[in-house]
Design a protein around this motif. Structure first.
Motif, PDB file in Angstrom:
ATOM      1  N   ARG A  37       0.808  -1.159  -0.118  1.00 17.25           N
ATOM      2  CA  ARG A  37      -0.058   0.120  -0.026  1.00 17.25           C
ATOM      3  C   ARG A  37       0.892   1.288   0.081  1.00 17.25           C
ATOM      4  NH1 ARG A  37      -2.650  -0.706   4.471  1.00 17.25           N
ATOM      5  NH2 ARG A  37      -1.597   0.592   5.747  1.00 17.25           N
ATOM      6  N   HIS A  38       1.928   1.339   0.973  1.00 16.94           N
ATOM      7  CA  HIS A  38       2.826   2.389   0.822  1.00 16.94           C
ATOM      8  C   HIS A  38       3.552   2.698  -0.562  1.00 16.94           C
ATOM      9  CE1 HIS A  38       2.885   3.722   5.074  1.00 16.94           C
ATOM     10  NE2 HIS A  38       2.763   2.278   5.451  1.00 16.94           N
ATOM     11  N   LEU A  39       3.823   1.688  -1.184  1.00 17.33           N
ATOM     12  CA  LEU A  39       4.202   1.974  -2.602  1.00 17.33           C
ATOM     13  C   LEU A  39       3.511   2.226  -3.670  1.00 17.33           C
ATOM     14  CD1 LEU A  39       6.730  -1.379  -2.558  1.00 17.33           C
ATOM     15  CD2 LEU A  39       7.550   1.108  -2.611  1.00 17.33           C
ATOM     16  N   GLU A  40       2.282   1.528  -3.503  1.00 17.16           N
ATOM     17  CA  GLU A  40       1.222   2.126  -4.428  1.00 17.16           C
ATOM     18  C   GLU A  40       0.971   3.476  -4.180  1.00 17.16           C
ATOM     19  OE1 GLU A  40      -1.599  -1.120  -3.727  1.00 17.16           O
ATOM     20  OE2 GLU A  40      -0.581  -2.200  -5.436  1.00 17.16           O
ATOM     21  N   GLU A  41       0.860   4.077  -2.885  1.00 14.08           N
ATOM     22  CA  GLU A  41       0.493   5.504  -2.553  1.00 14.08           C
ATOM     23  C   GLU A  41       1.436   6.536  -3.322  1.00 14.08           C
ATOM     24  OE1 GLU A  41      -0.015   5.455   1.495  1.00 14.08           O
ATOM     25  OE2 GLU A  41      -1.834   4.596   1.467  1.00 14.08           O
ATOM     26  N   LEU A  42       2.769   5.795  -3.153  1.00 11.86           N
ATOM     27  CA  LEU A  42       3.769   6.603  -3.895  1.00 11.86           C
ATOM     28  C   LEU A  42       3.662   6.458  -5.514  1.00 11.86           C
ATOM     29  CD1 LEU A  42       6.807   5.645  -1.659  1.00 11.86           C
ATOM     30  CD2 LEU A  42       5.693   8.007  -1.751  1.00 11.86           C
ATOM     31  N   GLY A  43       3.094   5.932  -5.936  1.00  6.68           N
ATOM     32  CA  GLY A  43       2.513   5.916  -7.359  1.00  6.68           C
ATOM     33  C   GLY A  43       3.078   4.759  -8.273  1.00  6.68           C
ATOM     34  N   PHE A  44       3.732   3.708  -7.351  1.00  4.13           N
ATOM     35  CA  PHE A  44       4.259   2.788  -8.055  1.00  4.13           C
ATOM     36  C   PHE A  44       3.444   1.364  -8.249  1.00  4.13           C
ATOM     37  CE2 PHE A  44       7.656   4.631  -5.526  1.00  4.13           C
ATOM     38  CZ  PHE A  44       8.586   4.996  -6.502  1.00  4.13           C
ATOM     39  N   ARG A  45       3.575   0.606  -9.302  1.00  5.29           N
ATOM     40  CA  ARG A  45       2.862  -0.459  -9.526  1.00  5.29           C
ATOM     41  C   ARG A  45       3.558  -1.576  -9.106  1.00  5.29           C
ATOM     42  NH1 ARG A  45       3.022  -2.176 -14.771  1.00  5.29           N
ATOM     43  NH2 ARG A  45       4.825  -0.760 -15.312  1.00  5.29           N
ATOM     44  N   VAL A  46       3.077  -2.273  -8.077  1.00  2.00           N
ATOM     45  CA  VAL A  46       3.738  -3.487  -7.222  1.00  2.00           C
ATOM     46  C   VAL A  46       3.473  -4.677  -7.718  1.00  2.00           C
ATOM     47  CG1 VAL A  46       4.131  -4.458  -4.942  1.00  2.00           C
ATOM     48  CG2 VAL A  46       3.920  -1.977  -5.333  1.00  2.00           C
ATOM     49  N   THR A  47       4.185  -5.555  -8.034  1.00  7.21           N
ATOM     50  CA  THR A  47       3.758  -6.854  -8.405  1.00  7.21           C
ATOM     51  C   THR A  47       4.873  -7.856  -7.971  1.00  7.21           C
ATOM     52  OG1 THR A  47       5.327  -6.830 -10.579  1.00  7.21           O
ATOM     53  CG2 THR A  47       3.303  -6.243 -10.910  1.00  7.21           C
ATOM     54  N   PHE A  48       4.386  -9.133  -7.856  1.00  8.89           N
ATOM     55  CA  PHE A  48       5.000 -10.158  -6.912  1.00  8.89           C
ATOM     56  C   PHE A  48       5.496 -11.331  -8.010  1.00  8.89           C
ATOM     57  CE2 PHE A  48       2.724  -7.864  -3.789  1.00  8.89           C
ATOM     58  CZ  PHE A  48       3.800  -7.911  -2.865  1.00  8.89           C
ATOM     59  N   GLY A  49       6.788 -11.782  -7.806  1.00  8.75           N
ATOM     60  CA  GLY A  49       7.393 -12.705  -8.836  1.00  8.75           C
ATOM     61  C   GLY A  49       6.320 -14.050  -8.582  1.00  8.75           C
ATOM     62  N   LYS A  50       6.237 -14.798  -9.470  1.00  3.86           N
ATOM     63  CA  LYS A  50       5.073 -15.952  -9.349  1.00  3.86           C
ATOM     64  C   LYS A  50       5.757 -17.073  -8.349  1.00  3.86           C
ATOM     65  CE  LYS A  50       6.873 -18.542 -13.257  1.00  3.86           C
ATOM     66  NZ  LYS A  50       6.520 -19.158 -14.470  1.00  3.86           N
ATOM     67  N   ASN A  51       6.825 -17.203  -7.955  1.00  2.00           N
ATOM     68  CA  ASN A  51       7.295 -18.074  -7.042  1.00  2.00           C
ATOM     69  C   ASN A  51       7.602 -17.378  -5.650  1.00  2.00           C
ATOM     70  OD1 ASN A  51       7.394 -20.428  -8.838  1.00  2.00           O
ATOM     71  ND2 ASN A  51       8.831 -18.976  -9.933  1.00  2.00           N
ATOM     72  N   ALA A  52       7.467 -16.048  -5.510  1.00  2.00           N
ATOM     73  CA  ALA A  52       7.908 -15.375  -4.194  1.00  2.00           C
ATOM     74  C   ALA A  52       7.242 -15.905  -2.903  1.00  2.00           C
ATOM     75  CB  ALA A  52       7.544 -13.980  -4.508  1.00  2.00           C
ATOM     76  N   LEU A  53       6.082 -16.692  -2.965  1.00  2.00           N
ATOM     77  CA  LEU A  53       5.318 -17.098  -2.019  1.00  2.00           C
ATOM     78  C   LEU A  53       5.460 -18.649  -1.671  1.00  2.00           C
ATOM     79  CD1 LEU A  53       2.092 -15.309  -1.965  1.00  2.00           C
ATOM     80  CD2 LEU A  53       3.981 -15.067  -0.101  1.00  2.00           C
ATOM     81  N   LYS A  54       6.259 -19.494  -2.702  1.00  2.00           N
ATOM     82  CA  LYS A  54       6.558 -20.787  -2.519  1.00  2.00           C
ATOM     83  C   LYS A  54       7.400 -21.029  -1.481  1.00  2.00           C
ATOM     84  CE  LYS A  54       5.135 -22.600  -6.981  1.00  2.00           C
ATOM     85  NZ  LYS A  54       5.898 -23.179  -8.213  1.00  2.00           N
ATOM     86  N   ARG A  55       7.410 -22.152  -0.826  1.00  2.00           N
ATOM     87  CA  ARG A  55       7.861 -22.537   0.130  1.00  2.00           C
ATOM     88  C   ARG A  55       8.396 -24.032   0.238  1.00  2.00           C
ATOM     89  NH1 ARG A  55       6.814 -21.255   6.496  1.00  2.00           N
ATOM     90  NH2 ARG A  55       8.857 -21.589   7.354  1.00  2.00           N
ATOM     91  N   GLY A  56       9.746 -24.487  -0.063  1.00  5.49           N
ATOM     92  CA  GLY A  56      10.167 -25.886  -0.048  1.00  5.49           C
ATOM     93  C   GLY A  56      10.835 -26.370   1.110  1.00  5.49           C
TER      94      GLY A  56
END
Length: 71
Positions: A37-56
């Motif tokens: 939310r903070h980054l978006e309030e600064l006007g940035f588009r925030v995306t996440f890598g498709k594997n960022a939440l994976k846990r092995g």
């Protein structure tokens, strides 16, 4: 030696969050939401890598999955 400075980020720039060492799932959802939310309030588009939440086995995605997000 001449100093080199990166081009400043401007609103509308995409910031991609990747997790190259430990899975992002160890960061509580509320903390991730506040940061986004903070980054978006600064006007940035925030995306996440498709594997960022994976846990092995080692608290992260496989090496190949992490590289896929990085590249």
């Amino acid at each position: 030696m001449k100093s080199v400075f990166p081009i400043p980020l401007v609103p509308g720039t995409e910031i991609r969050v990747v997790s190259l060492s430990t899975s992002l799932c160890v960061v509580p959802k509320q903390v991730r939401a506040v940061a986004r939310r903070h980054l978006e309030e600064l006007g940035f588009r925030v995306t996440f890598g498709k594997n960022a939440l994976k846990r092995g086995m080692f608290r992260s995605a496989s090496i190949a999955e992490r590289l896929d997000d990085f590249n």
